[in-house]
Design a protein around this motif. Structure first.
Motif, PDB file in Angstrom:
ATOM      1  N   ASP A 123      -6.767   7.655  -6.061  1.00 18.57           N
ATOM      2  CA  ASP A 123      -6.889   5.960  -6.172  1.00 18.57           C
ATOM      3  C   ASP A 123      -7.715   5.882  -4.997  1.00 18.57           C
ATOM      4  O   ASP A 123      -7.967   4.587  -4.407  1.00 18.57           O
ATOM      5  CB  ASP A 123      -5.573   5.532  -6.285  1.00 18.57           C
ATOM      6  N   GLY A 124      -7.903   6.810  -4.015  1.00 19.85           N
ATOM      7  CA  GLY A 124      -8.524   6.278  -2.603  1.00 19.85           C
ATOM      8  C   GLY A 124      -7.448   5.999  -1.425  1.00 19.85           C
ATOM      9  O   GLY A 124      -7.844   5.881  -0.349  1.00 19.85           O
ATOM     10  N   TYR A 125      -6.212   6.317  -1.940  1.00 21.67           N
ATOM     11  CA  TYR A 125      -4.971   5.925  -0.897  1.00 21.67           C
ATOM     12  C   TYR A 125      -5.175   7.429   0.079  1.00 21.67           C
ATOM     13  O   TYR A 125      -5.390   8.075  -0.200  1.00 21.67           O
ATOM     14  CB  TYR A 125      -3.710   5.600  -1.491  1.00 21.67           C
ATOM     15  N   ARG A 126      -4.753   6.971   1.348  1.00 23.77           N
ATOM     16  CA  ARG A 126      -4.922   7.870   2.360  1.00 23.77           C
ATOM     17  C   ARG A 126      -3.502   7.852   3.036  1.00 23.77           C
ATOM     18  O   ARG A 126      -2.977   6.972   3.389  1.00 23.77           O
ATOM     19  CB  ARG A 126      -5.950   7.820   3.431  1.00 23.77           C
ATOM     20  N   LEU A 127      -3.270   9.392   3.709  1.00 24.13           N
ATOM     21  CA  LEU A 127      -2.364   9.478   4.450  1.00 24.13           C
ATOM     22  C   LEU A 127      -2.906  10.018   5.881  1.00 24.13           C
ATOM     23  O   LEU A 127      -3.989  10.828   5.928  1.00 24.13           O
ATOM     24  CB  LEU A 127      -1.401  10.596   4.015  1.00 24.13           C
ATOM     25  N   GLY A 128      -2.573   9.076   6.970  1.00 28.81           N
ATOM     26  CA  GLY A 128      -2.817   9.504   8.164  1.00 28.81           C
ATOM     27  C   GLY A 128      -1.941  10.279   8.923  1.00 28.81           C
ATOM     28  O   GLY A 128      -1.014  11.099   8.509  1.00 28.81           O
ATOM     29  N   TYR A 129      -1.831  10.239  10.228  1.00 33.11           N
ATOM     30  CA  TYR A 129      -0.853  10.783  11.239  1.00 33.11           C
ATOM     31  C   TYR A 129       0.606   9.859  11.247  1.00 33.11           C
ATOM     32  O   TYR A 129       1.235  10.140  12.150  1.00 33.11           O
ATOM     33  CB  TYR A 129      -1.314  10.942  12.427  1.00 33.11           C
ATOM     34  N   GLY A 130       0.587   8.759  10.449  1.00 30.15           N
ATOM     35  CA  GLY A 130       1.839   8.004  10.504  1.00 30.15           C
ATOM     36  C   GLY A 130       1.888   7.122  11.557  1.00 30.15           C
ATOM     37  O   GLY A 130       3.086   6.523  11.882  1.00 30.15           O
ATOM     38  N   ARG A 131       0.792   6.593  11.924  1.00 31.42           N
ATOM     39  CA  ARG A 131       0.776   5.762  12.839  1.00 31.42           C
ATOM     40  C   ARG A 131       0.080   4.377  12.455  1.00 31.42           C
ATOM     41  O   ARG A 131       0.069   3.340  13.214  1.00 31.42           O
ATOM     42  CB  ARG A 131       0.061   5.947  14.394  1.00 31.42           C
ATOM     43  N   GLY A 132      -0.832   4.095  11.446  1.00 33.68           N
ATOM     44  CA  GLY A 132      -1.174   3.251  10.823  1.00 33.68           C
ATOM     45  C   GLY A 132      -2.349   2.862  11.523  1.00 33.68           C
ATOM     46  O   GLY A 132      -2.767   1.617  11.225  1.00 33.68           O
ATOM     47  N   TYR A 134      -5.452   3.620  11.174  1.00 32.20           N
ATOM     48  CA  TYR A 134      -6.834   3.108  10.204  1.00 32.20           C
ATOM     49  C   TYR A 134      -6.399   2.053   9.100  1.00 32.20           C
ATOM     50  O   TYR A 134      -7.040   1.327   8.823  1.00 32.20           O
ATOM     51  CB  TYR A 134      -7.196   4.456   9.621  1.00 32.20           C
ATOM     52  N   ASP A 135      -5.044   1.825   8.925  1.00 33.40           N
ATOM     53  CA  ASP A 135      -4.721   0.995   8.034  1.00 33.40           C
ATOM     54  C   ASP A 135      -4.864  -0.349   8.731  1.00 33.40           C
ATOM     55  O   ASP A 135      -5.685  -1.216   7.927  1.00 33.40           O
ATOM     56  CB  ASP A 135      -3.097   1.034   7.585  1.00 33.40           C
ATOM     57  N   PRO A 171      -6.849   1.497   0.564  1.00 39.39           N
ATOM     58  CA  PRO A 171      -7.547   2.654   0.252  1.00 39.39           C
ATOM     59  C   PRO A 171      -8.904   2.850   0.458  1.00 39.39           C
ATOM     60  O   PRO A 171      -9.537   1.655   0.980  1.00 39.39           O
ATOM     61  CB  PRO A 171      -7.476   2.393  -1.431  1.00 39.39           C
ATOM     62  N   VAL A 172      -9.687   4.213   0.298  1.00 34.76           N
ATOM     63  CA  VAL A 172     -10.962   3.987   0.688  1.00 34.76           C
ATOM     64  C   VAL A 172     -11.709   3.780  -0.807  1.00 34.76           C
ATOM     65  O   VAL A 172     -11.003   3.817  -1.655  1.00 34.76           O
ATOM     66  CB  VAL A 172     -11.522   5.290   1.264  1.00 34.76           C
TER      67      VAL A 172
END
Ligand SMILES: Nc1ncnc2c1ncn2[C@@H]1O[C@H](COP(=O)(O)OP(=O)(O)O)[C@@H](O)[C@H]1O
Ligand SMILES: [Mg+2]
Length: 185
Positions: A123-132, A134-135, A171-172
């Protein structure tokens, strides 16, 4: 995901990155974009390399904008005109525009944004390094330019069916891997 990625050889990373770059360059929104933003990949961790796409985009005459970490932990964006002379290691050891020529670039002018991720889902959702980082950045860019296209780059194994998601996750619009292009609804 982080350790799987870190285990890739430099040859594997560069091979995948080249195929991903070709797919990106075929994307009509990329062809049309005059201003693109891209992360600068960290060479040690196996993430999809962006040096080639940044250099080629500059040669194509596009304006290229790259992120840097500002003060309390916000991503800001600065135009990059020369890959070789304008970057230096910054936060987290990632290459960033040298502090001497950092000028904040207006987010509303960014038409396409290339974003990294530890994992993506269909669905385009992303997981980053947990710092948010890019969100928050994606939210700001889409409020300044609702038409901006977000493109996630990943090795194919980094794409999962479904990731946990929260209210803050953005999401992207497109995910590009060495094997496929995914267009979430
Ligand atoms: N747009 C936002 N505004 C405020 N806080 C945010 C925003 N996006 C993320 N956060 C916060 O940042 C932290 C990390 O976000 P998370 O989505 O887990 O990170 P990442 O996407 O980098 O893996 C969480 O506590 C989350 O609530
Ligand atoms: Mg998130």
């Amino acid at each position: 995901m982080i350790s799987l990625r870190a285990r890739l050889s430099r040859e594997e990373v560069l091979g995948a990155s080249e195929r991903i770059q070709e797919k990106l360059f075929d994307l009509p929104e990329f062809v049309a974009a005059r201003v693109v933003s891209s992360y600068v990949a960290k060479k040690e961790n196996g993430e999809v390399e962006t040096e080639g796409l940044i250099r080629e985009s500059l040669k194509m005459g596009k304006r290229v904008v790259v992120p840097f970490v500002q003060g309390a932990g916000e991503l800001s964006f600065c135009e990059l005109k020369d890959y070789d002379s304008e970057l230096e290691p910054g936060a987290f050891g990632i290459l960033e525009p040298k502090s001497s020529n950092r000028r904040e670039f207006p987010l509303r002018e960014i038409e396409l944004m290339v974003v990294p991720g530890v994992a993506f889902d269909l669905d385009g959702y992303r997981l980053g390094y947990g710092r948010g980082y890019y969100d928050r950045a994606l939210r700001r860019v889409s409020s300044e330019n609702p038409k901006a296209l977000f493109v996630g780059l990943a090795h194919d194994f980094q794409v999962l069916d479904e990731l946990p998601r929260g209210k803050a996750d953005v999401p992207v619009d497109v995910i590009i891997t060495e094997k496929r292009m995914i267009f979430p609804k």
